[in-house]
Every structure is written in structure tokens, then in C-alpha cells.
Design a protein around this motif. Structure first.
Motif, PDB file in Angstrom:
ATOM      1  N   GLY A 271      47.390  39.697  36.339  1.00 31.99           N
ATOM      2  CA  GLY A 271      46.498  39.770  36.962  1.00 31.99           C
ATOM      3  C   GLY A 271      45.041  39.217  36.808  1.00 31.99           C
ATOM      4  O   GLY A 271      44.063  39.378  37.587  1.00 31.99           O
ATOM      5  N   SER A 274      44.002  32.835  38.459  1.00 34.36           N
ATOM      6  CA  SER A 274      43.328  32.761  39.600  1.00 34.36           C
ATOM      7  C   SER A 274      44.251  32.695  40.869  1.00 34.36           C
ATOM      8  O   SER A 274      43.749  32.807  42.059  1.00 34.36           O
ATOM      9  N   ARG A 280      46.211  40.780  40.428  1.00 36.74           N
ATOM     10  CA  ARG A 280      44.888  40.438  40.575  1.00 36.74           C
ATOM     11  C   ARG A 280      44.178  41.193  41.619  1.00 36.74           C
ATOM     12  O   ARG A 280      42.897  41.451  41.414  1.00 36.74           O
ATOM     13  N   ARG A 283      43.232  44.562  40.062  1.00 34.60           N
ATOM     14  CA  ARG A 283      42.121  44.456  38.977  1.00 34.60           C
ATOM     15  C   ARG A 283      40.876  44.237  39.629  1.00 34.60           C
ATOM     16  O   ARG A 283      39.855  44.958  39.314  1.00 34.60           O
ATOM     17  N   ASN A 284      40.774  43.435  40.680  1.00 30.09           N
ATOM     18  CA  ASN A 284      39.400  43.189  41.325  1.00 30.09           C
ATOM     19  C   ASN A 284      38.912  44.380  41.971  1.00 30.09           C
ATOM     20  O   ASN A 284      37.660  44.628  41.944  1.00 30.09           O
TER      21      ASN A 284
END
Length: 467
Positions: A271, A274, A280, A283-284
Motif C-alpha cells: 500500500g 502510487s 493504499r 493506509r491513506n
């Protein structure tokens, strides 16, 4: 200089001697246990409970199982699994005073299963009366030489040596039902054994499950393909292997008493690139929730009448640092209400079963992560009772917030779900071999896998008779 030179020579030699001595102990113990168990249980009049449940363990040369363990350090691209051979594949204890926790490597499920089946109460030394034939072949360990070793360009040959043996040594055992009554354990996802024979040069995996010779075989794997042909999925082994009922019950009480101070937990890696993907997005969202919490005048977040000091907690398990160290993630799982189970290289995760063991409600983003996999152990019609499903496409591409979904679940429903998760713990654990009679009254993952394999074989043989 002399002492350093001696040390570099002595340590590898001593380690090699230790490993070989350990393997001899395994061989002697397993052989004597098998003989005693088979002789004591092979009388069909011994127990009515064994009707239609008799299993014969095929006597394979040690090159198909125990000898493979002597190569435990020969695959540096993969890993050195020598340290995890202790305790018949359970691994070393997590610490000296540990009673139920081990540094278990999932690759050694074959050794764990082999050791446990020697205690199965319905063994017979007569293959003619057996309802199923177990092949104690360490397929995943043997596959390492094709995946990471010298035979990487000969992957279509994986399994042919075994088939030739089955055809030449007491061929009547195989020919009686043409392999329909045989089963084995393969401790890697089925994808790793499913390379088409037409691939030239080979891409990835061996072709064991693609060989026509083994089409009739039943394989127990930690992850199956969407179209199950030969294989059925069984749980990855966790690090929890209690040896008696009191240790098991003590853990259950700890799970029930644990304060859930984090709303969600993700233990894993990935994650960080890009490209958009579910890890991902997790995590964001977790990073943003932490920032918002720090800005808030009160760090404690109250939702649905539940007090959480953290909305989201990430245990970074990048580069496999958590794989043999359950202390890193089990305590955070005990403190979390929901444990996220995003797919990685493949849909399934060992973490699913770690979370259940900790009483943490699993959150899935693909149905192939569990619902379409573990039908024997996690009934598909009851998934809504113990888990949450959020389609990954809704999160990654449509902006659905995981926190919004989970915070919207009423407290009473969360409480019911956690109780359902706790009830699943014995179904996904592999208890320690030689465990107490009291604990054996609890049906565990091994017991369910055996019952599932026997039923599958009964169905296959029944279909043969009909046609």
C-alpha cells in the motif's frame, strides 16, 4: 584469528548435526507412534464411531517427506525454514514460559498434519477396508526446488516421481479407485501448483494439479482456485497450539476480557506505491483519521456508545517481519474491534485466522478471501454473523470510507458478532499434538479437515458408482 576461523567452521557443522539428529528423533517418534496407533485401531470392531471413517496412511519412502526437511536451508531466495522444524513443525515457543504459542511457519502445515494424523483414532493398516488413503507427501516443501531451486525449468515434473511410486509399489491400492480415495495436504496456494503444462518456458509454479495422473486426487490447500477441481481450502496454521483444555479456556477468557481500544486494525505490508489499490486506500484513510484525531480537542472518540482511543491502528508487517513473531500483532488484535483483511498477492491471508483467534471481527474486501474458500471451517451462510464485507471497488474507486461503514454498526450488533467470532476459534486452530483428552473433545481445524476430506471422497466414490 584462529578462534574466529574455528567458529565459522564449527557453527555450521554443529547446526547441521543438530538438524539431522532432530530429524532422526522425528522419524523414530513418528514411526513408532504410527505402528502403535495403527495396531491398536485397525480392528473394525473397535468402535462404531469409525464406520465410514477408516483411513490408511500410505507408506511412502522418506524421500517424499522427512528427507525433504534436511534441505531446509538450501533455498536462500525463499527462506531458511530450519528454525521452524521444532515441535514437529509448530516451531519454537515464542518464549521460554510459553504454554500455547509458537513461531509457526505456514509452509510446515504438511508436517503438522502428518504428526496429527498419526493420532487419528480410526487408522487401519489394511488399505482394502479404508475409506480414504492419506499420502504423507510434503508437496509444498518438495516444490521449493522447482520454484526457487535447481529444477526451476522442470516444473512439469513435480509429482511424477510420486506417481511412479504409487504405480509400482502395491499398485492395487491406487488402482482400486484410480486415486479417487486418496488425499494429501499441500501447504501453498493451489495457484503455485497450477502452471499449465503447455507453458514453455515455465512462468511460475509447478504443474502438480495440472497432471492428468492426479486429477482424481483430493488436495487440502490454504487457498483454492475459484473453480475447485481437486482442492479444498483449509485454514492457515496460526501460532496458537494449546495442549490442554485449561490453556485453551484461559485464552478464551483473555479474549473475552480484552478491552477493545482501537476501532480498526490493519496488520500487514504494501500500500505504499502510487497505484490505486485497497491497501493504499486503507493506509491513506488510517493516516487521515490519525491527523483528525490529533486535531480534535478530545483524543477519545465515542461512536455507537463505544469508547475508542484510536480510530485506526496499523501494524507494519512489511518484509515478513511479523510472520514468525506473533507478539507483534496479537496484542494489537486483542485490542481492536475490527481487523481488516485486504487481499495481497493472492486473496487469502493467514491474518484472517490470527484475527479470529484474537476475537477481532474480520473485514473482507473480496469474497474469495474467505467466503468462497473455507466452507468446511467458516460456513458461507453465516458470514454476516461474524464478519463484515466491503467491496474493494467501492473503497478504491468510489470513495467509500471504511470508517463510515464500521462506525455505523450498532454496539449490540458488534457484541453479537464478536461472540460469533469467539465461537469460531476452536474451528480454526490446530491444537498441539499429544494434547489432553479434554481438549480433544473440541473439534479443531484438523478434525474438520479430515471430516471434509472423508465426505468429499464418499461423494466422489458415490458418483462413480452412479455412472
Amino acid at each position: 584469528m584462529f578462534s574466529m576461523a574455528c567458529k565459522t567452521q564449527i557453527v555450521p557443522f554443529f547446526f547441521s548435526i543438530t538438524i539431522h539428529f532432530f530429524l532422526l528423533l522425528i522419524i523414530d517418534s513418528a514411526s513408532s507412534q504410527q505402528i502403535l496407533t495403527i495396531e491398536s485401531r485397525s480392528n473394525p470392531a473397535a468402535s462404531e464411531d469409525c464406520n465410514n471413517r477408516w483411513i490408511h496412511i500410505r507408506n511412502l519412502p522418506s524421500r517424499f517427506n522427512l528427507d525433504l526437511l534436511t534441505n531446509c536451508s538450501e533455498y536462500p531466495v525463499f527462506d531458511d525454514f530450519c528454525p521452524y522444524l521444532a515441535n514437529h513443525g509448530l516451531g519454537q515457543k515464542t518464549h521460554a514460559r510459553s504454554r500455547s504459542w509458537y513461531r509457526t511457519d505456514p509452509l510446515l502445515l504438511e508436517l503438522i498434519f502428518h504428526r496429527r494424523i498419526l493420532e487419528y483414532p480410526c487408522l487401519t493398516n489394511d488399505p482394502g477396508v479404508a475409506n480414504a488413503i492419506f499420502l504423507p507427501y510434503y508437496a509444498a516443501i518438495d516444490s521449493l526446488r522447482y520454484l526457487y531451486g535447481p529444477d526451476v525449468n522442470s516444473s512439469s515434473q513435480h509429482g511424477m516421481d510420486l506417481f511412479e511410486f504409487l504405480q509400482s509399489d502395491e499398485p492395487g491400492i491406487w488402482e482400486r479407485h484410480m486415486g479417487h480415495d486418496h488425499f494429501l495436504v499441500m501447504a501453498r496456494p493451489a495457484w503455485d501448483f497450477s502452471q499449465p503444462l503447455s507453458n514453455d518456458p515455465p512462468i511460475w509454479g509447478t504443474s502438480f494439479l495440472e497432471l492428468p495422473e492426479f486429477y482424481n486426487l483430493t488436495a487440502l490447500v490454504p487457498e483454492g482456485r475459484p473453480w475447485p477441481l481437486q482442492e479444498h481450502a483449509v485454514p492457515y496454521p496460526t501460532s496458537f497450539h494449546p495442549q490442554n483444555l485449561s490453556y485453551f479456556q484461559a485464552w478464551i477468557q483473555r479474549v473475552k476480557r480484552s478491552r477493545r481500544t482501537s476501532l480498526i486494525l490493519f496488520a500487514g505490508g504494501g500500500g505504499i506505491g502510487s497505484a490505486p489499490n485497497i491497501r493504499r486506500s486503507i493506509r491513506n484513510e488510517c493516516d487521515n483519521s490519525t491527523i483528525n484525531s490529533n486535531i480534535s480537542s478530545s483524543f477519545n472518540i465515542i461512536q455507537s456508545n463505544v469508547l475508542h482511543s484510536k480510530l485506526c491502528h496499523i501494524v507494519d508487517c512489511s518484509n515478513g517481519i511479523c510472520e514468525h513473531d506473533p507478539i507483534r500483532y496479537m496484542k494489537p488484535m486483542l485490542q481492536a474491534t475490527f481487523c481488516l483483511q485486504p487481499p495481497g498477492d493472492t486473496p487469502t491471508r493467514r491474518s484472517t485466522f490470527d484475527a479470529i483467534t484474537a476475537g477481532c471481527i474480520p473485514v473482507f474486501f473480496e469474497e474469495s478471501s474467505a467466503k468462497t474458500q473455507y466452507g468446511w471451517h467458516l460456513p458461507a451462510d453465516k458470514f454476516a454473523e461474524f464478519s463484515v464485507f466491503i467491496p474493494k471497488e467501492e473503497v478504491v474507486f468510489k470513495g467509500l470510507k471504511i470508517l463510515d461503514v464500521l462506525m455505523g454498526i450498532p454496539r449490540s450488533e458488534v457484541r453479537r458478532m464478536r461472540q460469533s467470532v469467539i465461537e469460531l476459534i476452536p474451528r480454526v486452530m490446530y491444537r498441539r499434538h499429544g494434547s489432553s483428552l479434554g481438549l480433544r473433545s473440541k473439534t479443531d481445524a484438523f478434525d474438520i479437515a479430515i471430516d471434509g476430506a472423508l465426505q468429499t471422497i464418499r461423494d466422489k466414490l458415490g458418483n462413480m458408482l452412479e455412472h
